[in-house]
Design an enzyme around this catalytic site. Structure first.
Site, PDB file in Angstrom:
ATOM      1  N   SER A   1      21.082  12.201   2.867  1.00  0.00           N
ATOM      2  CA  SER A   1      20.659  12.520   4.226  1.00  0.00           C
ATOM      3  C   SER A   1      19.276  13.183   4.201  1.00  0.00           C
ATOM      4  O   SER A   1      18.360  12.638   3.584  1.00  0.00           O
ATOM      5  CB  SER A   1      21.725  13.415   4.865  1.00  0.00           C
ATOM      6  OG  SER A   1      21.564  13.504   6.247  1.00  0.00           O
TER       7      SER A   1
ATOM      8  N   ARG B   1      27.043  21.970  16.530  1.00  0.00           N
ATOM      9  CA  ARG B   1      27.824  21.525  15.378  1.00  0.00           C
ATOM     10  C   ARG B   1      28.905  20.514  15.779  1.00  0.00           C
ATOM     11  O   ARG B   1      29.170  19.558  15.049  1.00  0.00           O
ATOM     12  CB  ARG B   1      28.465  22.728  14.707  1.00  0.00           C
ATOM     13  CG  ARG B   1      29.226  22.409  13.442  1.00  0.00           C
ATOM     14  CD  ARG B   1      28.332  21.837  12.364  1.00  0.00           C
ATOM     15  NE  ARG B   1      28.986  21.802  11.077  1.00  0.00           N
ATOM     16  CZ  ARG B   1      28.422  21.346   9.965  1.00  0.00           C
ATOM     17  NH1 ARG B   1      27.189  20.877   9.990  1.00  0.00           N
ATOM     18  NH2 ARG B   1      29.067  21.357   8.837  1.00  0.00           N
TER      19      ARG B   1
ATOM     20  N   ASP C   1      28.258   4.207   8.148  1.00  0.00           N
ATOM     21  CA  ASP C   1      27.352   5.309   8.503  1.00  0.00           C
ATOM     22  C   ASP C   1      26.455   4.858   9.654  1.00  0.00           C
ATOM     23  O   ASP C   1      25.599   3.995   9.482  1.00  0.00           O
ATOM     24  CB  ASP C   1      26.515   5.673   7.272  1.00  0.00           C
ATOM     25  CG  ASP C   1      25.582   6.866   7.508  1.00  0.00           C
ATOM     26  OD1 ASP C   1      25.481   7.330   8.663  1.00  0.00           O
ATOM     27  OD2 ASP C   1      24.972   7.323   6.530  1.00  0.00           O
TER      28      ASP C   1
ATOM     29  N   HIS D   1      28.804   8.872   7.933  1.00  0.00           N
ATOM     30  CA  HIS D   1      27.749   9.556   7.183  1.00  0.00           C
ATOM     31  C   HIS D   1      28.332  10.525   6.143  1.00  0.00           C
ATOM     32  O   HIS D   1      27.783  10.697   5.061  1.00  0.00           O
ATOM     33  CB  HIS D   1      26.863  10.313   8.175  1.00  0.00           C
ATOM     34  CG  HIS D   1      25.608  10.867   7.583  1.00  0.00           C
ATOM     35  ND1 HIS D   1      24.662  10.077   6.978  1.00  0.00           N
ATOM     36  CD2 HIS D   1      25.136  12.150   7.499  1.00  0.00           C
ATOM     37  CE1 HIS D   1      23.663  10.848   6.548  1.00  0.00           C
ATOM     38  NE2 HIS D   1      23.930  12.098   6.853  1.00  0.00           N
ATOM     39  N   ASP D   2      29.442  11.134   6.481  1.00  0.00           N
ATOM     40  CA  ASP D   2      30.109  12.073   5.559  1.00  0.00           C
ATOM     41  C   ASP D   2      30.494  11.448   4.224  1.00  0.00           C
ATOM     42  O   ASP D   2      30.770  12.168   3.262  1.00  0.00           O
ATOM     43  CB  ASP D   2      31.386  12.628   6.210  1.00  0.00           C
ATOM     44  CG  ASP D   2      31.130  13.941   6.934  1.00  0.00           C
ATOM     45  OD1 ASP D   2      29.993  14.448   6.868  1.00  0.00           O
ATOM     46  OD2 ASP D   2      32.073  14.457   7.562  1.00  0.00           O
TER      47      ASP D   2
END
Lengths: 381, 381
Positions: free
Chosen positions: A157, A227, A322, A355-356
């Site tokens: 990232s 968040r 992602d 994405h994680d």
């Protein structure tokens, strides 16, 4: 809390702090007169200093990438899946360095540290730093550790952007660049999500123009919202469906605004935990660092021209689900590297975690990292 | 402001209000003792009342679907592209009805109207209404207008959910159902975005538990954030790239938190405009209405079983770049309709505008609507 630490962990680790007296001229035009960087190391630096790996963290990461700070820790460092004995970044062979970047909130100089000029915490007076600034500060950390050249610089990232910038600014100091789940620059949609997160923080009445420390409070509403929103973009639609679906927490609809669906519970929990550990000014800074990153800008928007110097070899990895930094964005990097006649390996990992995924021990992903790092290992032995 | 109104517009229109004295029992268990619905009509109802079309609005829409309220209006109604003489919902042939739903904030009974029990504005005491509740109230409006059966019920997004529910609850009262850019229920990701929007409003200190009217304020920060976030999901990544790219408003980076990128300017403007025209309690309600909608739930999660009654014919439309309600979600509806042995036409429109495409005069889309409505027209002549 593990009763005994796992065997493939680096185990108990202690953060270290390095003070730098030489002023650092920043991209924004301002200068940091002096600063601290907090870092951790895992494994041993070999005699010819040829086995060092730098780990660059993403938006909310820090220097605690692996191991445990105490036997009471509930969780290990953020990349425990990849760093440790026998893991891709194998601490039996490599000397792994992870730092907290400038502007961070985990001990390195940043908004929540003392501004010598005012005698107060920096707050929003801390300058906005760029990826380029980070690379300069990381190079000085390398100097202080006696590392002339990294065997590899690695990051996912925003971390991947730092890896690219190392190869651009110090091509002679980086043999391998591992750019994971990254992009050559943010899209308008990426910037849009960052902007909503920023507005959530900036408009929180407890932000106090970034000097909330003096008011003994934090902009908890805004940071929580930022968040929560972030987490939506870290997960794929598919992963959310698999993990939460439309499951109701109490099995029935209550016609009110308390938590009803499991996904709501997850987001609120993640948001609140973040407020307890992260700094709102750092979050603002990091999103700007992301927005500004655009290495091709200096080269008439031809990314390939940024990559023409040195012999760094690349591994670029992306994950099918992602949508924050989609495989297409990694392919842009690969195409630019090929146009620049660089050696590059590209792996698109089948993964539904979004994405994680870059933080997770997905077998195909681990295989790719292990295979690539086996080559790097050979070069140092 | 148009100096003369366009020829293919319905022109100047006036909203009407209908008061209903018969109590309405809501899904949540509460009852509205009486209520008002505000609506507009375009075109003329024919002698046998066979040419009526109902337009159902989406999250932030209202009864003003076409035409102008005055010569000073900057903009026409929200679906001017589709409603008017010679347009798909052709007012030379059809009698078009558009209403503001219960819980709305444009004149129908909702949070910003008087609660007879307290003598104050309802605020957050207004009950959470469901799509099913809306259909009941819309059926009463049809009764009051002398419309026994709609030639067609039409809606996009949340509007499409109302269309489906008409075919489920009153199959004998709807000949054609046009379900556009919709979904049979929200995904976890859809709910997640709604939840962040809700938390933005609920956590705004000026929300005052939904009774901000008495404090002579509005939760402008929260509502603005909610709308900014919404806009990201209405546009495709591609559309944002085309419209804004990474263009800087002043041509250079300023290293600060004022607007820098054009996309930031757009989102802030859209957010602020929304605060000036929309009610935060209505926004909260509408997102819950969306979250709750799940017509298959009563049928062991077999959507087809919800569609087994009546002879309603369907047109289902989706847009390739819509990631809020992707084509796959429309296809779920189509498959259920086919399983239920219903007549259904499906069109997937090539469009890069994202979810917003359903509001736009895209030629392929207009062709599909025109062709389908030509058939409906034949049935009434």
């Amino acid at each position: 809390m593990p009763e005994t630490l796992p065997e493939n962990s680096v185990g108990l680790v202690t953060a270290q702090k390095q003070h730098f007296e030489e002023p650092l001229a920043l991209t924004c035009g301002r200068t940091l007169e002096n600063y601290d960087l907090v870092y951790e190391t895992y494994g041993e630096l070999n005699a010819d200093q040829s086995n060092a790996i730098l780990i660059c963290h993403a938006l909310s990461g820090d220097h605690h990438a692996a191991g445990y700070h105490s036997m009471d820790d509930r969780k290990p460092g953020w990349w425990e899946s990849c760093i440790g004995p026998g893991k891709p970044f194998d601490t039996n062979h490599f000397f792994v360095v992870a730092l907290n970047n400038l502007g961070g909130c985990s001990g390195s100089t940043g908004p929540n540290t003392l501004n010598p000029a005012s005698g107060q915490l920096w707050g929003s007076d801390f300058p906005i730093v760029t990826v380029e600034d980070w690379i300069q500060s990381q190079a000085r950390l390398a100097d202080s550790l006696g590392i002339q050249q990294w065997a590899a610089v690695v990051g996912g990232s925003l971390g991947g952007m730092q890896v690219m910038q190392w190869s651009i600014d110090f091509p002679e100091r980086i043999r391998h660049a591992l750019v994971i789940a990254s992009a050559p620059k943010l899209s308008a949609q990426n910037i849009a999500f960052n902007e909503v997160a920023r507005q959530a923080i900036l408009s929180d009445p407890e932000f106090f123009d970034g000097h909330f420390y003096q008011h003994d409070t934090v902009p908890h509403r805004g940071l929580k919202l930022a968040r929560m929103l972030g987490h939506i973009t870290y997960l794929s639609d598919e992963a959310m469906r698999g993990k939460f679906g439309r499951e109701l927490r109490e099995g029935k609809i209550n016609f009110g605004f308390d938590v009803e669906f499991q996904i709501e519970s997850y987001l609120r929990y993640q948001g609140q935990s973040f407020v307890n550990r992260f700094d709102a000014n750092t979050y603002l800074l990091m999103t700007k660092t992301l927005d500004y990153y655009d290495p091709a800008a200096k080269f008439d928007n031809e990314l390939a021209r940024a990559f023409t110097h040195g012999d760094t070899e690349f591994l670029v990895c992306s994950f099918t689900s992602d949508w924050r930094f989609a495989p297409e964005r990694s392919q842009e990097i690969v195409h630019a590297l090929l146009d620049a006649r660089r050696k590059v390996t590209y792996a698109e990992i089948e993964a539904n975690q979004g994405h994680d995924a870059f933080l997770m021990p997905i077998p195909q992903y681990m295989n790719v990292l292990n295979a690539y790092m086996a080559r790097v290992k050979k070069e140092i032995s």
